[in-house]
Design a protein around this motif. Sequence first.
Motif, mmCIF file in Angstrom:
data_model
loop_
_atom_site.group_PDB
_atom_site.id
_atom_site.type_symbol
_atom_site.label_atom_id
_atom_site.label_comp_id
_atom_site.label_asym_id
_atom_site.label_seq_id
_atom_site.Cartn_x
_atom_site.Cartn_y
_atom_site.Cartn_z
ATOM 1 N N UNK A 17 43.300 32.646 38.428
ATOM 2 C CA UNK A 17 43.282 33.411 39.672
ATOM 3 C C UNK A 17 44.608 33.364 40.444
ATOM 4 N N UNK A 18 45.705 33.132 39.774
ATOM 5 C CA UNK A 18 47.015 33.258 40.428
ATOM 6 C C UNK A 18 47.634 34.593 40.015
ATOM 7 N N UNK A 19 48.813 34.907 40.567
ATOM 8 C CA UNK A 19 49.339 36.274 40.460
ATOM 9 C C UNK A 19 49.664 36.714 39.028
ATOM 10 N N UNK A 20 49.874 35.759 38.125
ATOM 11 C CA UNK A 20 50.181 36.130 36.738
ATOM 12 C C UNK A 20 49.121 35.579 35.785
ATOM 13 N N UNK A 21 47.884 35.455 36.262
ATOM 14 C CA UNK A 21 46.840 34.882 35.404
ATOM 15 C C UNK A 21 46.632 35.719 34.148
ATOM 16 N N UNK A 284 42.388 43.955 32.572
ATOM 17 C CA UNK A 284 41.617 44.034 33.823
ATOM 18 C C UNK A 284 42.384 43.412 34.996
ATOM 19 N N UNK A 285 43.504 42.802 34.704
ATOM 20 C CA UNK A 285 44.333 42.215 35.767
ATOM 21 C C UNK A 285 45.389 43.169 36.308
ATOM 22 N N UNK A 286 45.420 44.399 35.772
ATOM 23 C CA UNK A 286 46.440 45.351 36.260
ATOM 24 C C UNK A 286 45.992 45.955 37.588
ATOM 25 N N UNK A 287 46.920 46.095 38.522
ATOM 26 C CA UNK A 287 46.618 46.836 39.757
ATOM 27 C C UNK A 287 46.733 48.332 39.484
ATOM 28 N N UNK B 168 43.356 44.410 46.277
ATOM 29 C CA UNK B 168 43.564 44.802 44.876
ATOM 30 C C UNK B 168 43.838 43.567 44.011
ATOM 31 N N UNK B 169 44.629 42.640 44.524
ATOM 32 C CA UNK B 169 44.930 41.405 43.786
ATOM 33 C C UNK B 169 43.655 40.582 43.591
ATOM 34 N N UNK B 172 41.531 42.105 40.962
ATOM 35 C CA UNK B 172 42.139 41.916 39.645
ATOM 36 C C UNK B 172 42.135 40.440 39.246
ATOM 37 N N UNK B 173 41.498 39.612 40.066
ATOM 38 C CA UNK B 173 41.413 38.163 39.839
ATOM 39 C C UNK B 173 42.799 37.517 39.792
ATOM 40 N N UNK B 174 43.708 38.030 40.604
ATOM 41 C CA UNK B 174 45.058 37.459 40.662
ATOM 42 C C UNK B 174 45.340 36.827 42.021
#
Lengths: 299, 211
Positions: A17-21, A284-287, B168-169, B172-174
């Motif tokens: 769950x961090x920005x580059x997960x 699925x992590x792409x904005x 959005x983040x 996206x689970x980020x």
Amino acid sequence: MAKKEYAFYPGCSSQLKASASNYLVSTNAMCKALDVKLTEIPDWNCCGASVGYCEGGELPRIAINARNFAQAETHLPGQDIVATCAACWLGARESKERLDASSQLMKETNEALAAAGLHYKGEVNIRHMVEVLIEDFGYDELKKPMKKSLEGIKFAGYVGCQTNRPFGIDGESFENPLYLDKMVETFGGEALTSYDQKVACCGGALAFSEPEKSQKQIRDIVESAYDHGAEMIVTPCPLCQANVEVYQSEINKKQGTKLNMPVLYYSQLMTIAYGGSAKEAGLNGQLIRAEKLERIAGK
Amino acid sequence: MSNANVQANLSNLARYQNNFLREVEERVEEGHMVKMCMQCGVCAGSCPFGPDWEHSPQKIFMMIRAGKREEVLGSDSMFMCTSCYNCIVRCPRELPITHIMHGLANYAHRLGLAPKGQPTRVFATMFWNNLTKKGRVNELTLTLGLYFKDGLVSGIKTALGMQSIGLAMLLAKRLNPMEIFGGHGVKDLKGFHAIVAKAKEIEDRKKGFTA
């Protein structure tokens, strides 16, 4: 293919769950297909990143990196340390080179490490995942597990700064490194080799503190990709990925542009090419959704 | 930093007797390379934030040699460095320019002479404090801390402006809202803190900083 093992340094941005997960998710899937075993350095810590210098200074920054080296040396002896994050790689490698060059710095660093009962002997080797792929495998080997082609997608290979300078990938030039384009072509994609923002800076950590100046850089990076006919941008750096993808909506809002360009990691492209699902590739992590890649994944 | 500490730091410098180049060589990270600059200006033309800062590295290096201590240490230029390393790889004299700029920023910051409220100085300080707290960066508290650096009202305004990105983040689970309660960290926090403290103590002693 022989199994390869590395001491893995995922870095803060790759955590759950961090920005580059999604970088980590896709790296795991890519490594599985290549029969690479990544073992996390036990209890690793942050590298200090590119703005750690201001408050952190020199020795504290080097000492925290050496803490990771000492852990790797003790618990994963003989394994190269491999980082996926450009800043982790740079911070660690810079620290290692300073320590190699100065016995005084080494002495002071070990004095600091001793406060936690640790010692660094000076034996680690620091590498980026891209180096592992290119040097330990090579393009031909990387192609072997390929199940699906990325045919029909045009990629702007955005290498950025810290995977490229000051160390870079052996044999590549600083001004026009070709490895990302070659990787795209290896998996059947079309590489836009004349993309002129290939090694431009996204603003790095200053995207937070100097948003206007950084967003000017980001707009150029994305618009140039459009100008060259790109459908997606691909990058090896988690901060490049986040800055270039995340701020497009902000730039659109402020400047009336209509930027909507997906920004992917090489590991996501490779996971799809190796037959992985969209989820295994972290799509699925792409904005900004990479629909063309999703379609290939679903085939 | 208190005024008394600033005074103590300044009195540590008496031995340089207006020789600012020697001070930089001895006390600034990679400062011994400053004298190698031949004023070609490639660094100035290679910097992505070149148009935005007051002095290019080339100018800073000449100012150091000219003894312009207050102007150099009070410049915002070092804080405009994005760490892109363009200047390093292009410098024909192979000066580690990025590292010298980082070193100067750290030196000016620790002496209390760097520009007050300079956004990257503020953010970089928050970043180091954030990562050393738990050994790993907490992206949520770091971001929120930055939004609220100028107070509650402007913080809420910035946060609202960025809420679509935040959402959005999150989807996206980020981004993890639970990070507010702690988040990732190293297990041996005591050992990590001991290393950072010891390293800082050695560096402060070497460079004559008073904390």
